[in-house]
Design a protein around this motif. Sequence first.
Motif, mmCIF file in Angstrom:
data_model
loop_
_atom_site.group_PDB
_atom_site.id
_atom_site.type_symbol
_atom_site.label_atom_id
_atom_site.label_comp_id
_atom_site.label_asym_id
_atom_site.label_seq_id
_atom_site.Cartn_x
_atom_site.Cartn_y
_atom_site.Cartn_z
ATOM 1 N N MET A 107 -9.144 -58.838 -49.101
ATOM 2 C CA MET A 107 -10.359 -59.642 -49.263
ATOM 3 C C MET A 107 -10.035 -61.137 -49.357
ATOM 4 N N PHE A 108 -8.964 -61.466 -50.086
ATOM 5 C CA PHE A 108 -8.645 -62.871 -50.302
ATOM 6 C C PHE A 108 -8.026 -63.524 -49.074
ATOM 7 N N GLN A 109 -7.611 -62.687 -48.060
ATOM 8 C CA GLN A 109 -7.073 -63.268 -46.847
ATOM 9 C C GLN A 109 -8.152 -63.973 -46.024
ATOM 10 N N ARG A 110 -9.414 -63.694 -46.319
ATOM 11 C CA ARG A 110 -10.496 -64.378 -45.611
ATOM 12 C C ARG A 110 -10.483 -65.877 -45.880
ATOM 13 N N PHE A 111 -10.029 -66.252 -47.081
ATOM 14 C CA PHE A 111 -10.012 -67.677 -47.410
ATOM 15 C C PHE A 111 -8.982 -68.423 -46.578
ATOM 16 N N ILE A 112 -7.907 -67.724 -46.120
ATOM 17 C CA ILE A 112 -6.926 -68.372 -45.261
ATOM 18 C C ILE A 112 -7.562 -68.721 -43.917
ATOM 19 N N LYS A 113 -8.428 -67.845 -43.454
ATOM 20 C CA LYS A 113 -9.098 -68.095 -42.175
ATOM 21 C C LYS A 113 -10.253 -69.077 -42.331
ATOM 22 N N ARG A 114 -10.757 -69.217 -43.558
ATOM 23 C CA ARG A 114 -11.861 -70.158 -43.818
ATOM 24 C C ARG A 114 -11.436 -71.132 -44.927
ATOM 25 N N PRO A 115 -10.540 -72.029 -44.643
ATOM 26 C CA PRO A 115 -10.041 -72.943 -45.687
ATOM 27 C C PRO A 115 -11.111 -73.838 -46.273
ATOM 28 N N VAL A 116 -12.118 -74.166 -45.452
ATOM 29 C CA VAL A 116 -13.190 -75.037 -45.966
ATOM 30 C C VAL A 116 -13.919 -74.353 -47.116
ATOM 31 N N LEU A 117 -14.126 -73.030 -47.004
ATOM 32 C CA LEU A 117 -14.813 -72.297 -48.057
ATOM 33 C C LEU A 117 -14.028 -72.367 -49.360
ATOM 34 N N ALA A 118 -12.701 -72.220 -49.280
ATOM 35 C CA ALA A 118 -11.870 -72.289 -50.491
ATOM 36 C C ALA A 118 -11.942 -73.681 -51.122
ATOM 37 N N VAL A 119 -11.909 -74.709 -50.277
ATOM 38 C CA VAL A 119 -11.983 -76.083 -50.798
ATOM 39 C C VAL A 119 -13.347 -76.344 -51.437
ATOM 40 N N VAL A 120 -14.404 -75.846 -50.782
ATOM 41 C CA VAL A 120 -15.760 -76.055 -51.310
ATOM 42 C C VAL A 120 -15.925 -75.375 -52.674
ATOM 43 N N ILE A 121 -15.374 -74.171 -52.820
ATOM 44 C CA ILE A 121 -15.462 -73.471 -54.108
ATOM 45 C C ILE A 121 -14.831 -74.314 -55.213
ATOM 46 N N SER A 122 -13.658 -74.874 -54.928
ATOM 47 C CA SER A 122 -12.990 -75.712 -55.927
ATOM 48 C C SER A 122 -13.768 -76.997 -56.187
ATOM 49 N N LEU A 123 -14.347 -77.592 -55.146
ATOM 50 C CA LEU A 123 -15.147 -78.805 -55.330
ATOM 51 C C LEU A 123 -16.387 -78.529 -56.175
ATOM 52 N N VAL A 124 -17.016 -77.376 -55.976
ATOM 53 C CA VAL A 124 -18.188 -77.002 -56.782
ATOM 54 C C VAL A 124 -17.780 -76.842 -58.253
ATOM 55 N N ILE A 125 -16.629 -76.214 -58.479
ATOM 56 C CA ILE A 125 -16.142 -76.055 -59.863
ATOM 57 C C ILE A 125 -15.910 -77.417 -60.493
ATOM 58 N N ILE A 126 -15.280 -78.342 -59.742
ATOM 59 C CA ILE A 126 -15.028 -79.686 -60.277
ATOM 60 C C ILE A 126 -16.343 -80.414 -60.519
ATOM 61 N N PHE A 127 -17.289 -80.287 -59.607
ATOM 62 C CA PHE A 127 -18.580 -80.973 -59.744
ATOM 63 C C PHE A 127 -19.336 -80.479 -60.982
ATOM 64 N N MET A 128 -19.402 -79.169 -61.161
ATOM 65 C CA MET A 128 -20.121 -78.623 -62.320
ATOM 66 C C MET A 128 -19.409 -78.979 -63.622
ATOM 67 N N GLY A 129 -18.072 -78.954 -63.607
ATOM 68 C CA GLY A 129 -17.331 -79.351 -64.799
ATOM 69 C C GLY A 129 -17.518 -80.813 -65.131
ATOM 70 N N SER A 130 -17.562 -81.670 -64.094
ATOM 71 C CA SER A 130 -17.752 -83.109 -64.335
ATOM 72 C C SER A 130 -19.125 -83.390 -64.917
ATOM 73 N N LEU A 131 -20.140 -82.699 -64.437
ATOM 74 C CA LEU A 131 -21.479 -82.865 -65.013
ATOM 75 C C LEU A 131 -21.502 -82.416 -66.473
ATOM 76 N N ALA A 132 -20.798 -81.332 -66.762
ATOM 77 C CA ALA A 132 -20.759 -80.841 -68.145
ATOM 78 C C ALA A 132 -20.070 -81.841 -69.059
ATOM 79 N N ILE A 133 -19.022 -82.510 -68.569
ATOM 80 C CA ILE A 133 -18.329 -83.511 -69.385
ATOM 81 C C ILE A 133 -19.288 -84.620 -69.795
ATOM 82 N N LYS A 134 -20.169 -85.014 -68.878
ATOM 83 C CA LYS A 134 -21.110 -86.103 -69.165
ATOM 84 C C LYS A 134 -22.182 -85.701 -70.170
#
Length: 785
Positions: free
Chosen positions: A1-28
């Motif tokens: 299942m996790f090999q799909r992220f290798i074929k879709r690297p943008v999806l993996a990056v977006v997931i991490s960006l969403v985590i950073i975005f939500m965490g940054s809002l929580a910090i504020k």
Amino acid sequence: MFQRFIKRPVLAVVISLVIIFMGSLAIKTLPKSQFPDIAPPMVMVYLSYPGASSTVLTNSVLIPLEQAINGVPGMKYMFSTAASSGEANIQIVFEKGSDPNQAVVNINNRVQQMKNRLPPIVQLEGLRVQRLMPNMLMYVNLYGKDTANTDMKFIFNYAYINMLPELQRINGVGLAKIIGSRQYAMRVWLNPDRMRAYDISTEEVMDALAEQSIIGSPGRLGRADSKRSESIEYVLTYPGRYNEEKQYENVIIRANPDGEVLHLKDIATIELGSEYYDIYSNKDEYPSAAITLNQSYGSNATEVIERVKEKLEEMKKDFPPGVDYEISYDVSNFLDASIEEVIATLRDAFILVSIVVFVFLGDWRSTLIPVLAVPVSLIGAFFVMQAFGLTINMITLFALVLAIGIVVDDAIVVVEAVHAKMEEKHLSPFLAVKEVLGEISGAIIAITLLMVSVFIPVAFMSGPVGIFYRQFSITMASSIVISGIVALTLTPVLSAMILKNTHGQPRKKNIINRFIDSFNRGFDKTTRGYMSILKRIVNRRVVTFGLLIAFGIGTVGISGKLPSGFVPSEDQGMIYAVLQTPPGSTLERTYAVSRELQEVAKKIDGVQSVSALAGYEVLTQGRGSNSGTCLINLKPWSEREFTVPEIIEKLEEKTKDIPGAKIEFFGPPAVPGYGAAGGITCQLLDKNNTIDYKRLDRVTKKFMAELEKRPELSSLFSFYRTDYPQYELEIDNQLAMQKGVSIGKAMDNLSILVGSTYEQGFIKYGRFFKLFVQADPSLTFLNCM
């Protein structure tokens, strides 16, 4: 299942960006505080009985109220304090988790049931029931430099009328109050000699005031009444109760048809004075009003303090000449300094981990992957903290510091596995990552679940310590879970994009590579030595169990010698000095001692300013003419070389020669809400059926003497005293009744002349103030002796 992220690297990056975005809002948006809110809800009942002794307060007010309050839902325990100043309070502590607002309602309902059985003057003075806010944000001193035109009464009332309403409306301020009761009051100072000459009783004075200073409601003229039609309607008005000295001076006590009129000014002096004169407050010798601000639950302390500072600067523009303010205590200073230290530690730990990873992995490309992956786990943890209702505090930040060393492991496992595949099978990074994901994804999930299972059970601990561990465990567990997600999504993508297969190729002979090669050789040598030792002792149970027992004994021995405590005390930049003069000392005597202490403290290196309060002590929030408090504000940490314990030691040395006073120094409590100062508080209970205050006093003195023998205890203090000087009144009831005077009338007369009475009030400056009638203190028996 996790090999799909290798074929879709943008999806993996977006997931991490969403985590950073939500965490940054929580910090504020997350509230910031020193520690989690662990103090149980507390409700305080304040009451006043002018002229009453502590015994009268206990018997007539405290005992009935305690009986009514006892057993209120959620109550843990309660304790009360009564002083000979005529003021008392009852503090009710509830179980942790109780709704504080509902607790206030329940207490108020119980008080209202008993209110009609209390003395009338207590009902008139009012019973205030309010939630106790333990988190003190700020201590602000409004003071007047022009002592010729601004006295304590003016400063207090300027703050009461103009500043307090503004501060109370600031979002996040749970409670704003001025220590003491110096607000305006119309004072009628009776002259007993003139009253005797005119044969005027206090009852006549009170009746005259009640009949002439009234609120009138005459009605309207010309309103529709179905009888006749009027052309215009008039509203009849009456000025209402008197609010000027001249009006009260002209109150008519007696008048006859011959035109003889006796006014109140003929037997009394009237002035716009203060409610009480039982507290003196100054800041560096200037008269001041001490304003304390407490934080409401769930608010951001830093943001609230910024709003308060902005409001203070705005109000400062309208201050009268010579009036200024100083923030004597600001919790944000300590909070910001503590958070800065933790953030610096967080930064240093991150750098250290990056260096260690670089040394072990051997190239900057491999190091870059954990460096990019770790912040995602740490920042994302703030969103989970917000979902669970946590705050940014010392505990959660400390958990993030420790989490750095744990969450980096997942990224390292993936990177090392990819390097192993590239070295063994000579695969490209992309193909190596595909094989690695199929082999280690289950291991990463297992590691994540195993680590989480260590911290999750801690979140279910109860009690104040359990709240600390809950914040710690949720922060750690959330960062570990996010780290597992990142290790299976972002880290493989980064490995495929950043890594290069350099295995089998000659390495460049630069300084860094030489250092890494030498380190690897030394590490391999150490590993081989360690393994050889293990091979020799692994089959020798005596050695194995001997080492285990030795380490166990050593751990127990060291634990017994190390100091233990709930939370270590911190240097918060503030010292409380509590002083007590001998029983019976006047407020002026206590004020003189506090001024002397103030002068000594100002000369100590590291002290910025000293505020003195005579008649008020901070530990029990009680009042008494022989009690006082000095709040010693220290310079910022960067501007002084001495810590709080060192400054306290100097203060104790310099103040030991101040005669006629017991002075003790304390730091603020390590955890807000657990006591008024640092240290231990205990209550002695007399469970005998008969009440004997002197017996309790003997036991208390014996108990204190035994405590003083303990070398680990210092600064012992007790406010319980039974040797206050008193006069006991004995009334010959038979003789009094023969002369037409009842005991009730005699006591009412004394209550007014000596104790003072409050019967009505008036409106002035848009505020309600009281009217007090009392004999002129300069003409009382004690001053005439």
